[in-house]
Design an enzyme around this catalytic site. Structure first.
Site, short mmCIF file in Angstrom:
data_model
loop_
_atom_site.label_atom_id
_atom_site.label_comp_id
_atom_site.label_asym_id
_atom_site.label_seq_id
_atom_site.Cartn_x
_atom_site.Cartn_y
_atom_site.Cartn_z
N THR A 127 -10.36 -3.63 7.27
CA THR A 127 -10.99 -3.05 6.07
C THR A 127 -12.26 -3.80 5.67
O THR A 127 -12.35 -5.02 5.80
CB THR A 127 -9.98 -3.09 4.91
OG1 THR A 127 -8.77 -2.46 5.34
CG2 THR A 127 -10.50 -2.38 3.69
N SER A 133 -10.16 3.69 3.96
CA SER A 133 -9.45 4.73 4.71
C SER A 133 -10.28 5.21 5.89
O SER A 133 -9.75 5.59 6.93
CB SER A 133 -9.14 5.91 3.79
OG SER A 133 -8.36 5.47 2.71
N GLN A 281 26.65 10.03 -17.17
CA GLN A 281 26.11 10.89 -16.11
C GLN A 281 24.59 11.10 -16.25
O GLN A 281 23.87 11.16 -15.25
CB GLN A 281 26.84 12.23 -16.20
CG GLN A 281 26.89 12.98 -14.92
CD GLN A 281 27.40 14.39 -15.14
OE1 GLN A 281 27.11 15.04 -16.15
NE2 GLN A 281 28.20 14.85 -14.19
N GLU A 367 -1.98 -0.15 5.08
CA GLU A 367 -1.59 0.51 6.33
C GLU A 367 -1.69 2.04 6.22
O GLU A 367 -0.87 2.76 6.78
CB GLU A 367 -0.17 0.10 6.74
CG GLU A 367 -0.10 -1.16 7.57
CD GLU A 367 -0.80 -1.00 8.91
OE1 GLU A 367 -0.24 -0.39 9.82
OE2 GLU A 367 -1.93 -1.48 9.01
N THR A 369 -3.12 4.95 3.09
CA THR A 369 -2.63 5.39 1.78
C THR A 369 -1.75 6.64 1.94
O THR A 369 -1.79 7.32 2.96
CB THR A 369 -3.80 5.76 0.85
OG1 THR A 369 -4.46 6.91 1.41
CG2 THR A 369 -4.80 4.62 0.70
C1 LIG Z 1 -3.02 -6.42 -1.13
C2 LIG Z 1 -3.75 -5.76 0.00
C3 LIG Z 1 -3.59 -6.23 1.30
C4 LIG Z 1 -4.29 -5.65 2.35
N1 LIG Z 1 -4.20 -6.19 3.61
C5 LIG Z 1 -5.04 -5.73 4.59
C6 LIG Z 1 -5.13 -6.42 5.85
O1 LIG Z 1 -4.41 -7.40 6.10
N2 LIG Z 1 -6.02 -5.97 6.76
C7 LIG Z 1 -6.84 -4.90 6.52
O2 LIG Z 1 -7.62 -4.55 7.39
N3 LIG Z 1 -6.79 -4.23 5.34
C8 LIG Z 1 -5.91 -4.63 4.36
N4 LIG Z 1 -5.87 -3.99 3.16
C9 LIG Z 1 -6.74 -2.85 2.93
C10 LIG Z 1 -6.00 -1.52 2.85
O3 LIG Z 1 -5.53 -1.13 4.11
C11 LIG Z 1 -6.95 -0.53 2.19
O4 LIG Z 1 -7.05 -0.89 0.83
C12 LIG Z 1 -6.53 0.89 2.34
O5 LIG Z 1 -6.66 1.30 3.67
C13 LIG Z 1 -7.32 1.84 1.45
O6 LIG Z 1 -8.69 1.62 1.57
P1 LIG Z 1 -9.58 1.41 0.25
O7 LIG Z 1 -8.93 0.36 -0.57
O8 LIG Z 1 -10.98 1.21 0.67
O9 LIG Z 1 -9.44 2.77 -0.53
P2 LIG Z 1 -10.25 4.11 -0.26
O10 LIG Z 1 -10.23 4.47 1.17
O11 LIG Z 1 -11.58 4.05 -0.94
O12 LIG Z 1 -9.32 5.13 -1.05
C14 LIG Z 1 -9.29 5.23 -2.46
C15 LIG Z 1 -8.44 6.46 -2.83
O13 LIG Z 1 -9.03 7.64 -2.27
C16 LIG Z 1 -8.12 8.30 -1.41
N5 LIG Z 1 -8.85 8.82 -0.25
C17 LIG Z 1 -9.55 8.09 0.66
N6 LIG Z 1 -10.09 8.91 1.58
C18 LIG Z 1 -9.72 10.16 1.24
C19 LIG Z 1 -9.97 11.45 1.81
N7 LIG Z 1 -10.69 11.60 2.92
N8 LIG Z 1 -9.44 12.52 1.19
C20 LIG Z 1 -8.70 12.40 0.07
N9 LIG Z 1 -8.43 11.21 -0.51
C21 LIG Z 1 -8.94 10.11 0.07
C22 LIG Z 1 -7.11 7.24 -1.02
O14 LIG Z 1 -5.87 7.81 -0.65
C23 LIG Z 1 -7.02 6.39 -2.27
O15 LIG Z 1 -6.13 6.99 -3.18
C24 LIG Z 1 -5.13 -4.54 2.10
C25 LIG Z 1 -5.26 -4.03 0.80
C26 LIG Z 1 -4.61 -4.64 -0.24
C27 LIG Z 1 -4.82 -4.11 -1.64
#
Ligand SMILES: Cc1cc2nc3c(=O)[nH]c(=O)nc-3n(C[C@H](O)[C@H](O)[C@H](O)COP(=O)(O)OP(=O)(O)OC[C@H]3O[C@@H](n4cnc5c(N)ncnc54)[C@H](O)[C@@H]3O)c2cc1C
Length: 558
Positions: A127, A133, A281, A367, A369
């Site tokens: 990332t 994503s 319940q 891993e 979203t």
């Molecule tokens: C505590 C923590 C540990 C992590 N550890 C690692 C690690 O060890 N190695 C690593 O490489 N990464 C790591 N990550 C990163 C993690 O994998 C990313 O945060 C994740 O993939 C989402 O990317 P982003 O945060 O940029 O969100 P974005 O991609 O910007 O997404 C933001 C929102 O938009 C939505 N979205 C994104 N694209 C689309 C689309 N095309 N259509 C509709 N909705 C969309 C997403 O579902 C989300 O709700 C970590 C993150 C955290 C917070």
């Protein structure tokens, strides 16, 4: 794959270790101080101590060669202890993944042996600030350094964001753009020009170190390019998704159950209106039983997928996505409901469910979203729908009808109704070209996940009834209870597929008034409504099972 006995021993060692080193008061203190217990993580990964990482390493490199099923079992147990610590172990596994699937024999020998023997901690750097994503938006570069015509090394420049173990790892796998495309590189801590930030101040998994990384002309030798060929990075990342997502699936499951396992005993002691909450319940059937059904539906799916991966069916990315989506959403919902189940006490740090709820929140984000999972599921199964001319889910439904004929009462008939309805919804979406709406595409992903999990849980209930369940599988529920859980979940899935399906198809203008009656009939709504009969009795029974008050010898068939 390891022997069932070895797995049991490993799980027991893990439990004993956690009891001694990570009791609740220590976890709360570390959470409060936002601190990664590095000594504990090192001991977990030390071959002389717990050596949990050995499970993930092939035997030829000094590990135990655990398969997907083993990994799922161990990850669930780790998550029951603490998701932050589990994430630190996960990061080493993730970090070494590109090596496991794509490295040269020499690279594998060097690095996997070091993880096994030295307990090296890895981090996985994919990332970036601008690439979450959408990893294709990657900006980090690795420029070849040449001597004459020969590439002797690379210079890495760029930034990585949210990297688990980012500030504490011994080595990092880093995804960077080369002239040949995205590629993985191995960078060791202390490399000149490589720095990391202070740990992030996070909502949950505060025992896990998460840090941003910066690469400023970091030189690595050419033998640090994983696999020795440029441009393989995204394929290598894809190749392990089914497998690595199972780990996060197990995290959702473990954390969800950890929360419920605090709420259930609490409710037997908490007296309100003259009786324990466990006898109300309106309490059990809202805050406990539905979450158990969801978690066990997700478990059925994980176990089937892990078995198929172990049988050599490939990395099963879509199945990994379905399992991750269902288990992590279920884990979050269960933890949230557990706060409610403990009332005001649940809202305080002392009772731990609020910590579990904060921790498990990450599982629907990292891993991949939940929304990306919905997209992955929908796109793949859409192709299956098209290729089979709309028959894919009708065929799956017919398989369940055959199971129902053999083993009644396990919910297979109701799951079949869900799958037939799903096939009709997808066909209507095709005819009206509704997948041009992204929202419809993603909602279909959700319905697919529910319907497939319903099928999976009924198959699992049948396996238990027939005494054929994998001996490593979780055995919390017997055949009768699992059948009741399956019926509860299948009823929900069938209703969800039809009601939500109708909502979105009609909402997107996919159907005219004249077509409405015929479409409703094609969904089998009357049969799905009739299948709700017996729901409360099944929920009563599951509550009785959970609270140890179920009568013995109940019949399987509802
Ligand atoms: C505590 C923590 C540990 C992590 N550890 C690692 C690690 O060890 N190695 C690593 O490489 N990464 C790591 N990550 C990163 C993690 O994998 C990313 O945060 C994740 O993939 C989402 O990317 P982003 O945060 O940029 O969100 P974005 O991609 O910007 O997404 C933001 C929102 O938009 C939505 N979205 C994104 N694209 C689309 C689309 N095309 N259509 C509709 N909705 C969309 C997403 O579902 C989300 O709700 C970590 C993150 C955290 C917070």
């Amino acid at each position: 794959m390891i022997a069932s006995k070895t797995l049991k021993l490993s799980l027991k060692s893990l439990k004993d270790f956690a009891k001694k080193r990570l009791p609740d008061e220590v976890l709360r203190d570390l959470d409060e101080r936002d601190e990664c217990p590095l000594d504990v993580v090192h001991d977990m990964c030390s071959p002389e101590k717990l050596g949990i990482q050995l499970l993930f390493i092939p035997e030829e490199f000094g590990g135990l060669g655990g398969g997907a099923f083993d990994v799922y079992c161990v990850c669930e147990e780790m998550a029951r202890v603490d998701l932050g610590v589990a994430t630190a172990v996960l990061a080493t596994f993730l970090g070494s993944d590109p090596i496991t699937v794509g490295a040269t024999p020499q690279q594998k020998k060097t690095w996997l042996t070091r993880i096994a023997n030295e307990g090296l901690l890895f981090a996985y750097g994919a990332t970036e600030p601008e690439a979450g994503s959408d990893l294709g938006a990657l900006r980090t570069t690795a420029d070849p350094v040449r001597e004459g015509d020969r590439v002797v090394g690379y210079k890495i420049n760029g930034n990585k964001q949210w990297i688990s173990n980012g500030g504490v790892a011994d080595a990092y796998t880093v995804l960077a753009n080369t002239p040949g495309g995205p590629s993985w590189f191995i960078v060791e801590k202390g490399a000149k020009g490589f720095t990391h930030d202070e740990p992030e101040d996070k909502h949950g998994i505060r025992l896990s170190n998460t840090a941003a990384l910066a690469f400023n002309d970091v030189y690595v030798d050419a033998d640090r390019l994983v696999g020795g060929v440029e441009g393989q990075g995204l394929n290598q990342a894809q190749a392990v998704f089914g497998y690595t997502r199972l780990m996060v699936v197990a995290f959702g499951l473990g954390a969800g159950w950890a929360a419920l396992d605090r709420a259930i005993p609490y409710s037997t002691k908490r007296i309100q209106a003259g009786a324990p909450l466990s006898q109300k319940q309106g309490y059990t059937h809202k805050l406990i039983v539905p979450h158990v059904a969801h978690l066990e539906a997700a478990r059925a799916y994980i176990e089937e997928t892990a078995e198929r991966i172990d049988a050599g069916e490939g990395s099963l990315n879509t199945e990994g996505a379905i399992a991750k989506y269902m288990a992590t959403e279920a884990g979050n919902a269960a933890a949230e409901a557990s706060i409610q189940a403990l009332g005001g006490y649940g809202y305080t740090h002392e009772y731990m469910v609020e910590k579990i709820s904060r921790d498990v929140r990450i599982t629907t984000i990292y891993e991949g979203t939940s929304e990306i999972m919905e997209m992955t599921i929908s796109r793949d199964r859409w192709q299956s729908h098209l290729k089979t001319r709309g028959q894919h889910y009708h065929e799956r439904a017919r398989e369940l009808e055959a199971l129902h004929a053999r083993q009644r009462g396990v919910g297979a008939d109701i799951a079949a109704l869900a799958l037939h309805a799903l096939a009709e919804i997808m066909e209507k979406a095709r005819v009206a070209r509704l997948t041009r709406y992204q929202h419809i595409l993603l909602r279909l992903g959700e319905l697919i996940a529910y319907a497939e999990c319903a099928g999976s849980l009924s198959r699992r209930a049948a396996l238990v009834a027939e005494g054929k369940l994998n001996e490593k599988a979780n055995r919390r529920f017997d055949a009768t209870a699992l059948a009741a859980l399956s019926r509860i979940f299948s009823r929900e899935a069938a209703l969800k597929v039809t009601e939500d399906g109708l909502r979105w198809v009609v909402g997107a203008g996919g159907i005219s008034d004249a077509e409405m009656t015929g479409f409703e009939a094609s969904l089998g709504l009357p049969a799905i409504h009739r299948a709700q009969s017996g729901l409360i009795a099944d929920m009563d029974y599951i509550a009785d099972v959970l609270y140890g008050r179920a009568a013995k010898g109940r019949e399987l068939a509802a």
